[in-house]
Design a protein around this motif. Structure first.
Motif, PDB file in Angstrom:
ATOM      1  N   GLN A  36      -0.102   9.690  -1.037  1.00 24.12           N
ATOM      2  CA  GLN A  36       0.948   8.677  -1.137  1.00 24.12           C
ATOM      3  C   GLN A  36       0.489   7.270  -1.498  1.00 24.12           C
ATOM      4  O   GLN A  36       1.340   6.407  -1.711  1.00 24.12           O
ATOM      5  CB  GLN A  36       1.708   8.626   0.188  1.00 24.12           C
ATOM      6  CG  GLN A  36       2.365   9.958   0.528  1.00 24.12           C
ATOM      7  CD  GLN A  36       3.109   9.886   1.839  1.00 24.12           C
ATOM      8  OE1 GLN A  36       3.831   8.942   2.087  1.00 24.12           O
ATOM      9  NE2 GLN A  36       2.916  10.889   2.683  1.00 24.12           N
ATOM     10  N   THR A  37      -0.808   7.009  -1.553  1.00 27.15           N
ATOM     11  CA  THR A  37      -1.241   5.621  -1.764  1.00 27.15           C
ATOM     12  C   THR A  37      -2.114   5.437  -3.006  1.00 27.15           C
ATOM     13  O   THR A  37      -2.776   4.413  -3.137  1.00 27.15           O
ATOM     14  CB  THR A  37      -1.996   5.084  -0.532  1.00 27.15           C
ATOM     15  OG1 THR A  37      -3.210   5.830  -0.370  1.00 27.15           O
ATOM     16  CG2 THR A  37      -1.141   5.170   0.728  1.00 27.15           C
ATOM     17  N   GLY A  38      -2.105   6.402  -3.890  1.00 31.31           N
ATOM     18  CA  GLY A  38      -2.936   6.309  -5.084  1.00 31.31           C
ATOM     19  C   GLY A  38      -2.682   5.035  -5.878  1.00 31.31           C
ATOM     20  O   GLY A  38      -1.569   4.527  -5.924  1.00 31.31           O
ATOM     21  N   ARG A  39      -3.749   4.503  -6.443  1.00 34.01           N
ATOM     22  CA  ARG A  39      -3.749   3.306  -7.288  1.00 34.01           C
ATOM     23  C   ARG A  39      -3.533   2.005  -6.523  1.00 34.01           C
ATOM     24  O   ARG A  39      -3.459   0.940  -7.129  1.00 34.01           O
ATOM     25  CB  ARG A  39      -2.738   3.407  -8.434  1.00 34.01           C
ATOM     26  CG  ARG A  39      -2.935   4.589  -9.354  1.00 34.01           C
ATOM     27  CD  ARG A  39      -4.221   4.601 -10.149  1.00 34.01           C
ATOM     28  NE  ARG A  39      -4.370   3.391 -10.954  1.00 34.01           N
ATOM     29  CZ  ARG A  39      -5.542   2.839 -11.267  1.00 34.01           C
ATOM     30  NH1 ARG A  39      -6.659   3.382 -10.878  1.00 34.01           N
ATOM     31  NH2 ARG A  39      -5.601   1.745 -11.991  1.00 34.01           N
ATOM     32  N   ARG A  40      -3.434   2.061  -5.208  1.00 37.73           N
ATOM     33  CA  ARG A  40      -3.313   0.812  -4.460  1.00 37.73           C
ATOM     34  C   ARG A  40      -4.661   0.095  -4.469  1.00 37.73           C
ATOM     35  O   ARG A  40      -5.717   0.715  -4.453  1.00 37.73           O
ATOM     36  CB  ARG A  40      -2.847   1.070  -3.027  1.00 37.73           C
ATOM     37  CG  ARG A  40      -1.399   1.542  -2.995  1.00 37.73           C
ATOM     38  CD  ARG A  40      -0.854   1.673  -1.609  1.00 37.73           C
ATOM     39  NE  ARG A  40       0.466   2.291  -1.673  1.00 37.73           N
ATOM     40  CZ  ARG A  40       1.125   2.726  -0.624  1.00 37.73           C
ATOM     41  NH1 ARG A  40       0.612   2.600   0.594  1.00 37.73           N
ATOM     42  NH2 ARG A  40       2.307   3.279  -0.766  1.00 37.73           N
ATOM     43  N   PRO A  41      -4.633  -1.238  -4.506  1.00 36.64           N
ATOM     44  CA  PRO A  41      -5.882  -2.011  -4.595  1.00 36.64           C
ATOM     45  C   PRO A  41      -6.645  -2.040  -3.274  1.00 36.64           C
ATOM     46  O   PRO A  41      -6.053  -2.004  -2.196  1.00 36.64           O
ATOM     47  CB  PRO A  41      -5.394  -3.411  -4.965  1.00 36.64           C
ATOM     48  CG  PRO A  41      -4.004  -3.481  -4.444  1.00 36.64           C
ATOM     49  CD  PRO A  41      -3.444  -2.087  -4.547  1.00 36.64           C
ATOM     50  N   PHE A  42      -7.970  -2.108  -3.390  1.00 38.03           N
ATOM     51  CA  PHE A  42      -8.805  -2.201  -2.190  1.00 38.03           C
ATOM     52  C   PHE A  42     -10.126  -2.868  -2.528  1.00 38.03           C
ATOM     53  O   PHE A  42     -10.518  -3.015  -3.686  1.00 38.03           O
ATOM     54  CB  PHE A  42      -9.044  -0.818  -1.576  1.00 38.03           C
ATOM     55  CG  PHE A  42     -10.222  -0.079  -2.172  1.00 38.03           C
ATOM     56  CD1 PHE A  42     -11.443  -0.043  -1.510  1.00 38.03           C
ATOM     57  CD2 PHE A  42     -10.113   0.546  -3.396  1.00 38.03           C
ATOM     58  CE1 PHE A  42     -12.529   0.625  -2.059  1.00 38.03           C
ATOM     59  CE2 PHE A  42     -11.192   1.218  -3.949  1.00 38.03           C
ATOM     60  CZ  PHE A  42     -12.401   1.264  -3.284  1.00 38.03           C
ATOM     61  N   VAL A 102     -10.592  -3.526  -6.663  1.00 31.81           N
ATOM     62  CA  VAL A 102     -10.240  -4.743  -7.397  1.00 31.81           C
ATOM     63  C   VAL A 102     -11.220  -5.886  -7.158  1.00 31.81           C
ATOM     64  O   VAL A 102     -11.020  -6.975  -7.688  1.00 31.81           O
ATOM     65  CB  VAL A 102      -8.800  -5.206  -7.064  1.00 31.81           C
ATOM     66  CG1 VAL A 102      -7.786  -4.163  -7.535  1.00 31.81           C
ATOM     67  CG2 VAL A 102      -8.637  -5.505  -5.581  1.00 31.81           C
ATOM     68  N   ALA A 103     -12.247  -5.633  -6.361  1.00 31.64           N
ATOM     69  CA  ALA A 103     -13.263  -6.657  -6.084  1.00 31.64           C
ATOM     70  C   ALA A 103     -14.606  -5.968  -5.934  1.00 31.64           C
ATOM     71  O   ALA A 103     -14.678  -4.827  -5.477  1.00 31.64           O
ATOM     72  CB  ALA A 103     -12.920  -7.411  -4.798  1.00 31.64           C
ATOM     73  N   ASP A 104     -15.645  -6.669  -6.335  1.00 32.13           N
ATOM     74  CA  ASP A 104     -16.982  -6.125  -6.130  1.00 32.13           C
ATOM     75  C   ASP A 104     -17.239  -5.959  -4.642  1.00 32.13           C
ATOM     76  O   ASP A 104     -16.868  -6.822  -3.836  1.00 32.13           O
ATOM     77  CB  ASP A 104     -18.043  -7.071  -6.714  1.00 32.13           C
ATOM     78  CG  ASP A 104     -18.042  -7.090  -8.228  1.00 32.13           C
ATOM     79  OD1 ASP A 104     -17.589  -6.103  -8.838  1.00 32.13           O
ATOM     80  OD2 ASP A 104     -18.486  -8.105  -8.794  1.00 32.13           O
ATOM     81  N   ALA A 114      -4.806 -11.551  -3.206  1.00 31.36           N
ATOM     82  CA  ALA A 114      -4.159 -12.132  -4.388  1.00 31.36           C
ATOM     83  C   ALA A 114      -3.582 -11.064  -5.310  1.00 31.36           C
ATOM     84  O   ALA A 114      -2.577 -11.287  -5.974  1.00 31.36           O
ATOM     85  CB  ALA A 114      -5.164 -13.004  -5.152  1.00 31.36           C
ATOM     86  N   THR A 115      -4.193  -9.875  -5.328  1.00 35.15           N
ATOM     87  CA  THR A 115      -3.645  -8.817  -6.186  1.00 35.15           C
ATOM     88  C   THR A 115      -2.294  -8.331  -5.676  1.00 35.15           C
ATOM     89  O   THR A 115      -1.555  -7.680  -6.426  1.00 35.15           O
ATOM     90  CB  THR A 115      -4.602  -7.602  -6.280  1.00 35.15           C
ATOM     91  OG1 THR A 115      -4.708  -6.972  -5.011  1.00 35.15           O
ATOM     92  CG2 THR A 115      -5.965  -7.998  -6.808  1.00 35.15           C
TER      93      THR A 115
END
Length: 150
Positions: free
Chosen positions: A84-90, A119-121, A146-147
């Motif tokens: 249910q949470t695919g593609r969510r940023p982390f 979405v972040a190193d 911020a994303t």
């Protein structure tokens, strides 16, 4: 309002300092319309994961792997999260004494399996956190939050 879930295992002052920097970044004044929820890894639930729009995961590297608490978090949430949470940023951070590579590989493998989008190193380091580590932790929290701004 978007929700950022920060899941952590912070049993030491070093990890607590990193967590506080991540939270400060996520709650920066320029971040708008993002609710930041902080949960200890052993307390975070499937409902917490499903209610969140993005994630920051923080762990120690114990004997070359994720902390048991963070591993447990993924064990109990993986199935529902991957459905249910695919593609969510982390984003994530790993702190260790001698080696973080096994924990880093595990984090990448697990989150790839869930389908989250980094979405972040990652912030991965050894020893006491210095000003540069804490600044990177603040940036990590702010970047992921911020994303989620709408």
């Amino acid at each position: 309002m978007a929700r950022l879930l920060i899941v952590h295992h912070s049993p030491t002052p070093n990890l607590q300092a990193v967590l506080e920097a991540v939270v400060a970044g996520a709650r920066h004044d320029e971040i708008e319309d993002v609710d930041v929820e902080v949960q200890e890894a052993l307390s975070a639930s499937v409902d917490d994961v499903l209610a969140a729009d993005g994630y920051v995961i923080g762990t120690s590297a114990n004997i070359g792997y994720l902390s048991g608490a963070v591993k447990h978090f993924f064990d109990v949430t993986f199935d529902a999260a991957s459905e249910q949470t695919g593609r969510r940023p982390f984003g994530y951070y790993v702190h260790g004494r001698s080696d973080t590579s096994g924990a880093e590989r595990a984090m990448e493998s697990i989150t790839t399996g869930i389908g989250w989008r980094r979405v972040a190193d990652p912030l991965c380091f050894l020893g006491d956190p210095d000003d540069a580590h804490l600044a990177a932790a603040t940036e990590l929290g702010a970047t992921v939050a911020a994303t989620l701004m709408r």
